[in-house]
Design an enzyme around this catalytic site. Sequence first.
Site, PDB file in Angstrom:
ATOM      1  N   GLN B 145       0.952  -1.148   0.043  1.00 19.59           N
ATOM      2  CA  GLN B 145      -0.153  -0.022  -0.090  1.00 19.59           C
ATOM      3  C   GLN B 145       0.787   1.231  -0.005  1.00 19.59           C
ATOM      4  O   GLN B 145       1.733   1.386   0.752  1.00 19.59           O
ATOM      5  CB  GLN B 145      -0.841   0.217   1.234  1.00 19.59           C
ATOM      6  CG  GLN B 145      -1.649   0.994   1.482  1.00 19.59           C
ATOM      7  CD  GLN B 145      -2.166   1.479   2.933  1.00 19.59           C
ATOM      8  OE1 GLN B 145      -1.207   1.956   3.691  1.00 19.59           O
ATOM      9  NE2 GLN B 145      -3.167   1.304   3.276  1.00 19.59           N
ATOM     10  N   SER B 180       4.794  -1.679   3.756  1.00 19.26           N
ATOM     11  CA  SER B 180       5.029  -2.989   4.181  1.00 19.26           C
ATOM     12  C   SER B 180       4.977  -3.969   3.039  1.00 19.26           C
ATOM     13  O   SER B 180       4.126  -3.693   2.214  1.00 19.26           O
ATOM     14  CB  SER B 180       4.054  -3.410   5.364  1.00 19.26           C
ATOM     15  OG  SER B 180       4.054  -2.693   6.535  1.00 19.26           O
ATOM     16  N   GLU B 262     -12.180  -0.975   6.940  1.00 20.60           N
ATOM     17  CA  GLU B 262     -10.940  -1.675   6.689  1.00 20.60           C
ATOM     18  C   GLU B 262     -11.222  -3.363   7.464  1.00 20.60           C
ATOM     19  O   GLU B 262     -10.860  -4.166   6.744  1.00 20.60           O
ATOM     20  CB  GLU B 262      -9.583  -1.122   7.101  1.00 20.60           C
ATOM     21  CG  GLU B 262      -8.592  -1.681   6.675  1.00 20.60           C
ATOM     22  CD  GLU B 262      -7.059  -1.049   7.273  1.00 20.60           C
ATOM     23  OE1 GLU B 262      -6.284  -1.460   7.194  1.00 20.60           O
ATOM     24  OE2 GLU B 262      -7.390   0.363   7.300  1.00 20.60           O
ATOM     25  N   SER B 396      -2.877   6.645  13.695  1.00 21.21           N
ATOM     26  CA  SER B 396      -2.275   6.505  14.788  1.00 21.21           C
ATOM     27  C   SER B 396      -3.471   6.296  15.852  1.00 21.21           C
ATOM     28  O   SER B 396      -4.746   6.818  15.411  1.00 21.21           O
ATOM     29  CB  SER B 396      -1.333   7.463  15.274  1.00 21.21           C
ATOM     30  OG  SER B 396      -1.848   8.721  15.210  1.00 21.21           O
ATOM     31  N   GLU B 398      -3.973   8.230  18.013  1.00 27.79           N
ATOM     32  CA  GLU B 398      -4.562  10.015  18.212  1.00 27.79           C
ATOM     33  C   GLU B 398      -5.586  10.110  17.307  1.00 27.79           C
ATOM     34  O   GLU B 398      -6.468  10.716  17.418  1.00 27.79           O
ATOM     35  CB  GLU B 398      -3.209  10.898  18.094  1.00 27.79           C
ATOM     36  CG  GLU B 398      -2.379  10.800  19.520  1.00 27.79           C
ATOM     37  CD  GLU B 398      -1.730   9.304  19.387  1.00 27.79           C
ATOM     38  OE1 GLU B 398      -1.293   8.809  18.699  1.00 27.79           O
ATOM     39  OE2 GLU B 398      -1.378   9.096  20.569  1.00 27.79           O
TER      40      GLU B 398
END
Lengths: 370, 415
Positions: B145, B180, B262, B396, B398
């Site tokens: 991605q 990744s 997701e 994240s 947050e």
Amino acid sequence: MTQPRDFGFDEETGMLKDAAKRFLDEKRPLDQLRPHLAGTEDPYHGSAREAWFDQDNWSEIQGLGWHLLAVPENAGGVGMGLVAAAAIQEEIGRAACPTPLTGTLQATFVLREAKADKLLSQVAEGTSMALAIHGEDGSLEPDSTDVTANGTSLSGTSWYVQDIHKVDKFIVSANSEQGIGLYLVSAGDCDLQGDKIVDLTRDQGRVVMNGVEAEVIAAPGEGAEVLSRSLSAILTLLAADMVGAAEWQLQATTEYAKVRTQFDRPIGFFQAVKHPIVNMMISTDETRSLVYNAACAYDHEPQDALRCALMAKASASETASFCSNRSTQLHGGIGFTWESDVQIYHKRQMHSQFLHGDASWHRAKLAELL
Amino acid sequence: MAAYRLKQQLVNNMSEQTSQSERDEFREYCQRWLEENRPPPTKIPLPQNAYEVTFHDHRTYLCDWQAKCYEAQLIGTDVPQDYGGHGHTEFQAIASAEVRKANVPYFINWIGLGMTAPTLLIHGTEEQKKRFLPPIFSAEEIWCQGFSEPGAGSDLVSLQTSAIKDGDNWIINGSKVWTSLGAISSWMLLLARNDKDDKYNGITYFMADMAREGVTVRPIHKMTGESGFNEVFLEDVVIPDNHRIDDVGAGWKVAMSTLTSERGAAAGVGAVASSESPLTAVLQLIELAKTTKRNGITVWDDPVARDRIVNVYVRIEATMQNARRTRIKALNGGAMRLPLQGKVVGSEIAQELNEIALSVLGLKSSLYVGDEHAIDDGKWALGYMNTYTGTISGGSSEIQRNILGERVLGLPKTK
């Protein structure tokens, strides 16, 4: 037996819960309570707080049948389970409603575990009850009682009895040479000594018995076993009340953060405010899931009920503490005032946190099962 | 009318019953198949998660495993046969749950399964679905991605990689980071900017062929020493227009819809990126505490340590019950309230769990992967560090809290 995936939360239970929410939203029990608190604010010089609950509200609740929903059908009840009772109790908690219903629901499950059908029909007929099972040290082990039984005559004092001035009868645990038994006594036969407590929505006190005649619920030697089986239901109901109150704290704080403006913005814009409110939601949701899991386990998978109930109350105590803390902090000065309902919920939660054991006690009990 | 309703109810009940027995049968089949086809362990242990795979032998082993599971209908289970799926209804969740329970290797193509497939199923053309979905399921084509950039992490919408239209092609320039599986992927899901002046509507979603000229992949070593993720440089890379997903300028909308869903979407085609369930992990932690002795007692007998462990145990049970409650409309507090909590809660609990494991091990936690005295081959220290992947990547914690505050509670937006 395994649990149904949907918690056994059927359409009927959903309708019951919705109706309870609508009823309590309309009745606004705290607005009813307010006038009775006037003049009692000052802990040093204020007048003593009179025990109060809305008798009309209780009659209406009985009219709606909530008091008998968990009473088995053969004893004149509706025969629903702990999931339905917890759903109602969650709404009671959300409204912080002072009511004898809470104790009566708990008592219902003790009587069910004792298979005391005759006494359950008293509940169905409208008798309200509360548990009187603590000794002075507040220990939760069933053998901590300071009451002794001589035949059916009870003497001694039960401590930390909830809604002491609201209910008609008490379920008392008492010791004798044959062991712990459970008994039912009439409030009118006892000396009721009210405590002065932090929580404004409950009454608490000591039930003093001096040779009071009792009906037997569980024979001497059998009471501890009945109580420990009922503990799952008692903890779950209490946790349901706390998650309802936590949801109120979450919603009230969210609304306040949308309307309170500082630095030319609603304070909910700032992440220092937004993120802790989200944490209140996360905590509340974890508890709510564990509450319905525990209620469902009690109804459908009793061998797992205690583990699930301990998890629910351990989680509820953490959630109650956290949501109370954040709701007061994030409301700023206003949440710290007597005028705000934030303090009423905060104090109800402070009380609930330690009723029937706190989080670390429940985690220690849970560890024994793991 | 009442009679009609009653009949309708009976019909519903009956179809429910039939499909229930079919579901039970399929579940038994999955259990049996997984038991009989469990692959032998690798010589060098697999990394803890699919996004750390770099080693060639691991790659071959995992691709073979995924292909086998696809053939056995555990992947692409509910996807139409035209797109390489198996055409079932409501079977994927069963297959995925059984895969998770069976403690078998994860699926290496977790990005393809978790992001590309759901994105194509919703936004792809007929031609794209037919071309790209089958090799995703069979792991013949691995996906990565390309969203984050050095200057666009949490503030993803400020990404600068440019896409300039050139006839039937697009020319891409820029760089991506934290990619990744970048080193072993055939394809990349790419967000690139077609309009510098329109922040939200100036991004387009592409599928980029990693073998094209101008694509350079450089591994990045993480704090664990592993190097599953990469920097990817794109220099005048040509992408044909038929490898664009959805409309020009619709990239942000498409990316957000797949990021939000997701988890659900990933489960929809069978993505399982980690082979260890949180429940398994906490039971291992309890076992570790019971068997680790220090100062004359086991760690489990230390009430302070035990309290922390049991607290995590309770929270893990709560997340499992959250998943159950999500499906009960009367109890879920709104469709997105619980699903949007999944990532932040799951990743933070995993971090707490692994951190507690370090304190259970005490000084033994200093012994890392490869040390002959390391407990569980150093997996707890490795695992603890790797939990930051969960709390940082894919939005994240947050950012997750912003999303929850804004979308679920309606608090004012932080932009």
